[in-house]
Design a protein around this motif. Structure first.
Motif, PDB file in Angstrom:
ATOM      1  N   LYS A 131      10.477  11.386  35.368  1.00  0.00           N
ATOM      2  CA  LYS A 131      10.509  10.184  34.540  1.00  0.00           C
ATOM      3  C   LYS A 131      11.100  10.459  33.150  1.00  0.00           C
ATOM      4  CE  LYS A 131       7.547   6.567  32.604  1.00  0.00           C
ATOM      5  NZ  LYS A 131       6.171   6.017  32.535  1.00  0.00           N
ATOM      6  N   ASP A 132      10.597  11.487  32.461  1.00  0.00           N
ATOM      7  CA  ASP A 132      11.077  11.796  31.108  1.00  0.00           C
ATOM      8  C   ASP A 132      12.543  12.221  31.117  1.00  0.00           C
ATOM      9  OD1 ASP A 132       8.605  11.212  30.073  1.00  0.00           O
ATOM     10  OD2 ASP A 132       7.898  13.275  30.109  1.00  0.00           O
ATOM     11  N   TYR A 133      12.923  13.009  32.116  1.00  0.00           N
ATOM     12  CA  TYR A 133      14.315  13.471  32.216  1.00  0.00           C
ATOM     13  C   TYR A 133      15.259  12.294  32.429  1.00  0.00           C
ATOM     14  CZ  TYR A 133      18.497  15.593  34.247  1.00  0.00           C
ATOM     15  OH  TYR A 133      19.793  15.936  34.521  1.00  0.00           O
ATOM     16  N   ILE A 134      14.861  11.361  33.274  1.00  0.00           N
ATOM     17  CA  ILE A 134      15.701  10.198  33.588  1.00  0.00           C
ATOM     18  C   ILE A 134      15.905   9.321  32.358  1.00  0.00           C
ATOM     19  CG2 ILE A 134      15.787   8.046  34.931  1.00  0.00           C
ATOM     20  CD1 ILE A 134      14.360   9.566  37.185  1.00  0.00           C
ATOM     21  N   VAL A 135      14.849   9.156  31.577  1.00  0.00           N
ATOM     22  CA  VAL A 135      14.935   8.290  30.394  1.00  0.00           C
ATOM     23  C   VAL A 135      15.627   8.990  29.227  1.00  0.00           C
ATOM     24  CG1 VAL A 135      13.593   7.026  28.672  1.00  0.00           C
ATOM     25  CG2 VAL A 135      12.911   6.954  31.063  1.00  0.00           C
ATOM     26  N   ASN A 136      15.182  10.216  28.910  1.00  0.00           N
ATOM     27  CA  ASN A 136      15.658  10.909  27.707  1.00  0.00           C
ATOM     28  C   ASN A 136      17.024  11.565  27.887  1.00  0.00           C
ATOM     29  OD1 ASN A 136      13.237  10.232  26.413  1.00  0.00           O
ATOM     30  ND2 ASN A 136      12.225  12.060  27.201  1.00  0.00           N
ATOM     31  N   GLU A 137      17.276  12.155  29.057  1.00  0.00           N
ATOM     32  CA  GLU A 137      18.525  12.880  29.271  1.00  0.00           C
ATOM     33  C   GLU A 137      19.598  12.028  29.953  1.00  0.00           C
ATOM     34  OE1 GLU A 137      19.122  15.862  28.070  1.00  0.00           O
ATOM     35  OE2 GLU A 137      17.098  16.043  27.257  1.00  0.00           O
ATOM     36  N   LEU A 138      19.192  11.268  30.945  1.00  0.00           N
ATOM     37  CA  LEU A 138      20.171  10.474  31.700  1.00  0.00           C
ATOM     38  C   LEU A 138      20.389   9.097  31.093  1.00  0.00           C
ATOM     39  CD1 LEU A 138      19.156  11.400  35.364  1.00  0.00           C
ATOM     40  CD2 LEU A 138      20.713  12.572  33.797  1.00  0.00           C
ATOM     41  N   LYS A 139      19.560   8.733  30.106  1.00  0.00           N
ATOM     42  CA  LYS A 139      19.716   7.484  29.366  1.00  0.00           C
ATOM     43  C   LYS A 139      19.582   6.241  30.256  1.00  0.00           C
ATOM     44  CE  LYS A 139      20.501  10.058  25.830  1.00  0.00           C
ATOM     45  NZ  LYS A 139      19.385  10.311  24.873  1.00  0.00           N
ATOM     46  N   VAL A 140      18.672   6.314  31.212  1.00  0.00           N
ATOM     47  CA  VAL A 140      18.370   5.148  32.045  1.00  0.00           C
ATOM     48  C   VAL A 140      17.235   4.372  31.389  1.00  0.00           C
ATOM     49  CG1 VAL A 140      17.487   4.365  34.288  1.00  0.00           C
ATOM     50  CG2 VAL A 140      19.123   6.248  34.175  1.00  0.00           C
ATOM     51  N   ASP A 141      17.383   3.064  31.315  1.00  0.00           N
ATOM     52  CA  ASP A 141      16.362   2.204  30.712  1.00  0.00           C
ATOM     53  C   ASP A 141      15.007   2.476  31.363  1.00  0.00           C
ATOM     54  OD1 ASP A 141      14.656   0.031  30.031  1.00  0.00           O
ATOM     55  OD2 ASP A 141      16.412  -1.169  29.530  1.00  0.00           O
ATOM     56  N   SER A 142      13.976   2.686  30.546  1.00  0.00           N
ATOM     57  CA  SER A 142      12.645   3.034  31.065  1.00  0.00           C
ATOM     58  C   SER A 142      12.074   1.965  31.983  1.00  0.00           C
ATOM     59  CB  SER A 142      11.679   3.278  29.895  1.00  0.00           C
ATOM     60  OG  SER A 142      11.550   2.116  29.094  1.00  0.00           O
ATOM     61  N   THR A 143      12.523   0.724  31.822  1.00  0.00           N
ATOM     62  CA  THR A 143      12.019  -0.355  32.685  1.00  0.00           C
ATOM     63  C   THR A 143      12.767  -0.415  34.019  1.00  0.00           C
ATOM     64  OG1 THR A 143      13.560  -1.992  31.751  1.00  0.00           O
ATOM     65  CG2 THR A 143      11.413  -1.718  30.668  1.00  0.00           C
ATOM     66  N   LYS A 144      13.809   0.437  34.170  1.00  0.00           N
ATOM     67  CA  LYS A 144      14.641   0.386  35.380  1.00  0.00           C
ATOM     68  C   LYS A 144      14.619   1.697  36.156  1.00  0.00           C
ATOM     69  CE  LYS A 144      17.757  -3.059  33.368  1.00  0.00           C
ATOM     70  NZ  LYS A 144      19.142  -3.379  32.961  1.00  0.00           N
ATOM     71  N   ILE A 145      13.598   2.530  35.926  1.00  0.00           N
ATOM     72  CA  ILE A 145      13.527   3.832  36.608  1.00  0.00           C
ATOM     73  C   ILE A 145      13.408   3.646  38.116  1.00  0.00           C
ATOM     74  CG2 ILE A 145      12.181   5.943  36.882  1.00  0.00           C
ATOM     75  CD1 ILE A 145      11.369   5.712  33.989  1.00  0.00           C
ATOM     76  N   SER A 146      12.508   2.764  38.543  1.00  0.00           N
ATOM     77  CA  SER A 146      12.318   2.537  39.980  1.00  0.00           C
ATOM     78  C   SER A 146      13.595   1.994  40.613  1.00  0.00           C
ATOM     79  CB  SER A 146      11.163   1.566  40.212  1.00  0.00           C
ATOM     80  OG  SER A 146       9.946   2.116  39.763  1.00  0.00           O
ATOM     81  N   ARG A 147      14.259   1.083  39.912  1.00  0.00           N
ATOM     82  CA  ARG A 147      15.502   0.502  40.429  1.00  0.00           C
ATOM     83  C   ARG A 147      16.592   1.571  40.532  1.00  0.00           C
ATOM     84  NH1 ARG A 147      17.336  -4.855  37.468  1.00  0.00           N
ATOM     85  NH2 ARG A 147      15.230  -5.358  38.187  1.00  0.00           N
ATOM     86  N   PHE A 148      16.643   2.479  39.550  1.00  0.00           N
ATOM     87  CA  PHE A 148      17.630   3.560  39.572  1.00  0.00           C
ATOM     88  C   PHE A 148      17.398   4.498  40.754  1.00  0.00           C
ATOM     89  CE2 PHE A 148      17.987   8.113  38.325  1.00  0.00           C
ATOM     90  CZ  PHE A 148      19.348   8.245  38.547  1.00  0.00           C
TER      91      PHE A 148
END
Length: 267
Positions: free
Chosen positions: A205-222
């Motif tokens: 979760k943290d890697y996806i948001v902080n490093e990959l710059k994916v919106d935190s509300t769209k992690i599941s969708r990503f």
């Protein structure tokens, strides 16, 4: 008369087409505590799925008679069949039941341990049951099958003997011919993927948001977007390094698509 007959045929065709065509159905998932976020909504019939958003809402294509399955870590699974009233209103709100976690009763026996792992491990004796099973060649700690694994095992179970001693499973012949085995295995694949996505969300979760710059509300969708790639299963099996590179590549595509969709909306 011919015109009337042609009109009736056309009308029947249109009615049949409308019944078989899937439409977008929206709904909301909730439990006794409130809205259910990031639950997986799967159309078992069409093999399509989605996740609920931060408001517990979802949208999924469905038609009359489709089977919808709801899965969530904190809730009991829920299966529903799309009825006519849901098709007419284009809405399907559902209430999930929370799981109750109860600790199993354990027996605590007095032991004399020194605190040294190497020494103490030699002093721990096997139970009579464990020793007997190991002597007979059985695994004393067999894997506990999931519900879908038990159903697949049952579909293959049983057998008949014919010819020159060849054994064929009668259940397998029946379930294979009816398509039940294919349906169960496809359902297991969907549930396995659902479990993988939930595990990935917790771990990365943290890697996806902080490093990959994916919106935190769209992690599941990503993650749901990424698992459709042909390399997903292979990357998942190989572990962290392969998986991180895979997620990095997928995030680039996902973010590009999100920007394009956003620009279309603003235009």
């Amino acid at each position: 008369m011919q015109k009337l007959l042609l009109y009736l045929i056309l009308l029947c065709s249109l009615l049949s087409y409308s019944q078989n065509k899937r439409i977008e159905i929206t709904g909301m998932l909730s439990d006794k505590l409130g809205k259910v976020v990031d639950a997986h909504v799967i159309n078992i019939t069409s093999k399509q799925g989605t996740f609920t958003n931060i408001n517990g809402e979802y949208t999924i294509p469905a038609k009359l008679g489709d089977e919808i399955k709801i899965t969530s870590i904190q809730h009991h699974d829920l299966n529903v069949v799309v009825a006519g009233i849901s098709i007419k209103s284009k809405k399907l709100d559902l209430l999930l039941n929370l799981k109750e976690y109860v600790l199993e009763e354990v027996e605590v026996k007095k032991t004399y341990l020194s605190g040294n792992l190497g020494t103490d491990s030699k002093e721990i004796k096997k139970s009579d049951k464990q020793a007997v099973m190991e002597n007979l060649g059985f695994n004393p700690y067999p894997k506990r099958l999931t519900k879908i694994e038990r159903e697949i095992k049952t579909a293959y179970a049983g057998g008949i003997q014919y010819g020159l001693g060849v054994v064929a499973s009668l259940d397998y012949i029946i379930n294979s011919a009816s398509g039940r085995i294919d349906k169960l295995e496809k359902q297991k694949e969907l549930l396995d993927n659902d479990s993988k996505l939930k595990q990935l969300k917790v771990t990365y979760k943290d890697y996806i948001v902080n490093e990959l710059k994916v919106d935190s509300t769209k992690i599941s969708r990503f993650l749901y977007f990424a698992h459709f790639d042909d390399n997903f299963t292979e990357a998942y099996k190989k572990g962290n390094l392969e998986l991180i590179q895979f997620l990095k590549n997928q995030a680039q595509l996902f973010n590009i698509i999100q920007k394009e969709n956003k620009s279309k909306i603003t235009d």
